[in-house]
Motif scaffolding. Structure first.
Motif, PDB file in Angstrom:
ATOM      1  N   GLN A 123      15.274  67.291  61.318  1.00 52.07           N
ATOM      2  CA  GLN A 123      15.662  65.964  60.869  1.00 52.07           C
ATOM      3  C   GLN A 123      14.873  65.603  59.621  1.00 52.07           C
ATOM      4  OE1 GLN A 123      15.427  63.072  64.068  1.00 52.07           O
ATOM      5  NE2 GLN A 123      17.589  63.380  64.497  1.00 52.07           N
ATOM      6  N   GLN A 124      15.510  64.857  58.712  1.00 48.01           N
ATOM      7  CA  GLN A 124      14.839  64.436  57.498  1.00 48.01           C
ATOM      8  C   GLN A 124      15.413  63.104  57.016  1.00 48.01           C
ATOM      9  OE1 GLN A 124      16.258  67.790  54.897  1.00 48.01           O
ATOM     10  NE2 GLN A 124      16.840  66.130  53.497  1.00 48.01           N
ATOM     11  N   LEU A 125      14.667  62.455  56.147  1.00 42.03           N
ATOM     12  CA  LEU A 125      15.116  61.204  55.560  1.00 42.03           C
ATOM     13  C   LEU A 125      16.363  61.463  54.717  1.00 42.03           C
ATOM     14  CD1 LEU A 125      14.389  58.179  55.110  1.00 42.03           C
ATOM     15  CD2 LEU A 125      13.152  58.928  53.065  1.00 42.03           C
ATOM     16  N   ALA A 126      17.462  60.766  55.023  1.00 40.31           N
ATOM     17  CA  ALA A 126      18.721  60.963  54.310  1.00 40.31           C
ATOM     18  C   ALA A 126      18.961  59.885  53.260  1.00 40.31           C
ATOM     19  CB  ALA A 126      19.890  60.981  55.299  1.00 40.31           C
ATOM     20  N   ASP A 143      13.446  47.523  52.901  1.00 42.84           N
ATOM     21  CA  ASP A 143      14.005  48.874  52.790  1.00 42.84           C
ATOM     22  C   ASP A 143      13.990  49.529  54.157  1.00 42.84           C
ATOM     23  OD1 ASP A 143      14.505  48.682  50.118  1.00 42.84           O
ATOM     24  OD2 ASP A 143      12.588  49.542  49.508  1.00 42.84           O
ATOM     25  N   PHE A 144      15.101  50.118  54.525  1.00 46.76           N
ATOM     26  CA  PHE A 144      15.261  50.684  55.858  1.00 46.76           C
ATOM     27  C   PHE A 144      15.522  52.178  55.758  1.00 46.76           C
ATOM     28  CE2 PHE A 144      15.122  48.645  59.846  1.00 46.76           C
ATOM     29  CZ  PHE A 144      15.727  49.486  60.753  1.00 46.76           C
ATOM     30  N   ASP A 145      14.644  52.969  56.336  1.00 45.94           N
ATOM     31  CA  ASP A 145      14.816  54.426  56.324  1.00 45.94           C
ATOM     32  C   ASP A 145      15.923  54.842  57.282  1.00 45.94           C
ATOM     33  OD1 ASP A 145      12.708  54.485  54.607  1.00 45.94           O
ATOM     34  OD2 ASP A 145      11.233  55.164  56.073  1.00 45.94           O
ATOM     35  N   HIS A 146      16.693  55.833  56.867  1.00 45.75           N
ATOM     36  CA  HIS A 146      17.776  56.342  57.711  1.00 45.75           C
ATOM     37  C   HIS A 146      17.698  57.870  57.732  1.00 45.75           C
ATOM     38  CE1 HIS A 146      21.561  56.192  59.846  1.00 45.75           C
ATOM     39  NE2 HIS A 146      22.085  57.070  59.018  1.00 45.75           N
ATOM     40  N   PHE A 147      17.535  58.436  58.913  1.00 46.16           N
ATOM     41  CA  PHE A 147      17.358  59.874  59.080  1.00 46.16           C
ATOM     42  C   PHE A 147      18.641  60.520  59.601  1.00 46.16           C
ATOM     43  CE2 PHE A 147      13.173  58.125  59.090  1.00 46.16           C
ATOM     44  CZ  PHE A 147      12.355  59.088  58.562  1.00 46.16           C
ATOM     45  N   LYS A 148      18.814  61.796  59.250  1.00 52.51           N
ATOM     46  CA  LYS A 148      19.923  62.582  59.777  1.00 52.51           C
ATOM     47  C   LYS A 148      19.438  63.985  60.129  1.00 52.51           C
ATOM     48  CE  LYS A 148      23.876  60.290  57.621  1.00 52.51           C
ATOM     49  NZ  LYS A 148      25.082  60.453  56.776  1.00 52.51           N
TER      50      LYS A 148
END
Length: 232
Positions: A123-126, A143-148
């Protein structure tokens, strides 16, 4: 380092990757280097795949998935050379604790030697999404981090490019921290299934609404991904 089991005893440790610490960055006394979450897989031909997460602070800041392969008893890259970069990750994704995993499938590589294909997942920051929490004036945003979840395929000779598993939600619910667990496995028909956890939040401005979820997707032996499904 690694050690091999002969069937009766473990071999002496062998250095797989010598960590070289970059020069210090004033005023810090040293430049942190982290290498963690190693995974290994071996197929019936004796081919060995090793991968791990790595990141470095300071000059040349980097965040990567690194690896080495051993085919016919020969390491590539050679143990005297830097490891291969399987994937380059965003430097904003530093200090995460996401797991990675690797598994061979029953799909074979054409040729004189039976080498199986494999999949590496992580998984990584997308993306980073600005969310307006209060229109103001003045407006208040966060700011909101979103991972995939991403993957790379070993074709029996080399790693392919990193790619995102299709069908993951974007951006709501926000996968705010990825998950600490991920797994991959194959059946006897060459189908590969990936399962991963996420920490999600549908109300990022309020907070306290985080909930863990588990998702799964399968890649068929022909290369087609199934829809992503929520397991729990």
């Amino acid at each position: 380092q690694y050690s091999e089991w002969s069937g009766t005893a473990w071999s002496p440790p062998v250095t797989l990757y010598q960590i070289v610490t970059p020069p210090p960055v004033p005023p810090a006394p040293s430049t942190p280097v982290y290498n963690f979450n190693p995974v290994v897989a071996v197929d019936v031909s004796g081919t060995v795949l090793v991968a791990w997460r790595s990141f470095v602070y300071g000059p040349g800041t980097s965040n990567s998935v690194l690896g080495r392969t051993r085919v016919n008893g020969v390491w590539s890259p050679a143990l005297t050379s830097p490891p291969a970069v399987i994937a380059t990750l965003p430097t904003d994704d530093m200090l995460d604790i996401h797991s990675i995993d690797i598994a061979f499938s029953t799909n074979q590589t054409p040729g004189g030697v039976t080498r199986h294909q494999a999949m590496l997942v992580w998984q990584q920051l997308a993306a980073i999404y600005p969310v307006v929490c209060d229109p103001g004036p003045p407006p208040i945003t966060t700011d909101f981090d979103h991972f995939k979840t991403y993957y790379s395929l070993w074709n029996g000779n080399a790693w392919g490019p990193a790619a995102v598993i299709p069908g993951q939600a974007d951006p709501v619910p926000y996968n705010i921290n990825g998950g600490t667990e991920i797994g991959v496995s194959s059946d006897q028909f060459g189908n590969v299934r990936v399962v991963w956890s996420e920490l999600e939040d549908t109300t990022p401005c309020i907070g306290g609404d985080e909930a863990p979820s588990v998702y799964s997707a399968e890649r068929s032996s022909t290369g087609t991904w199934s829809p992503v499904v929520m397991v729990s």
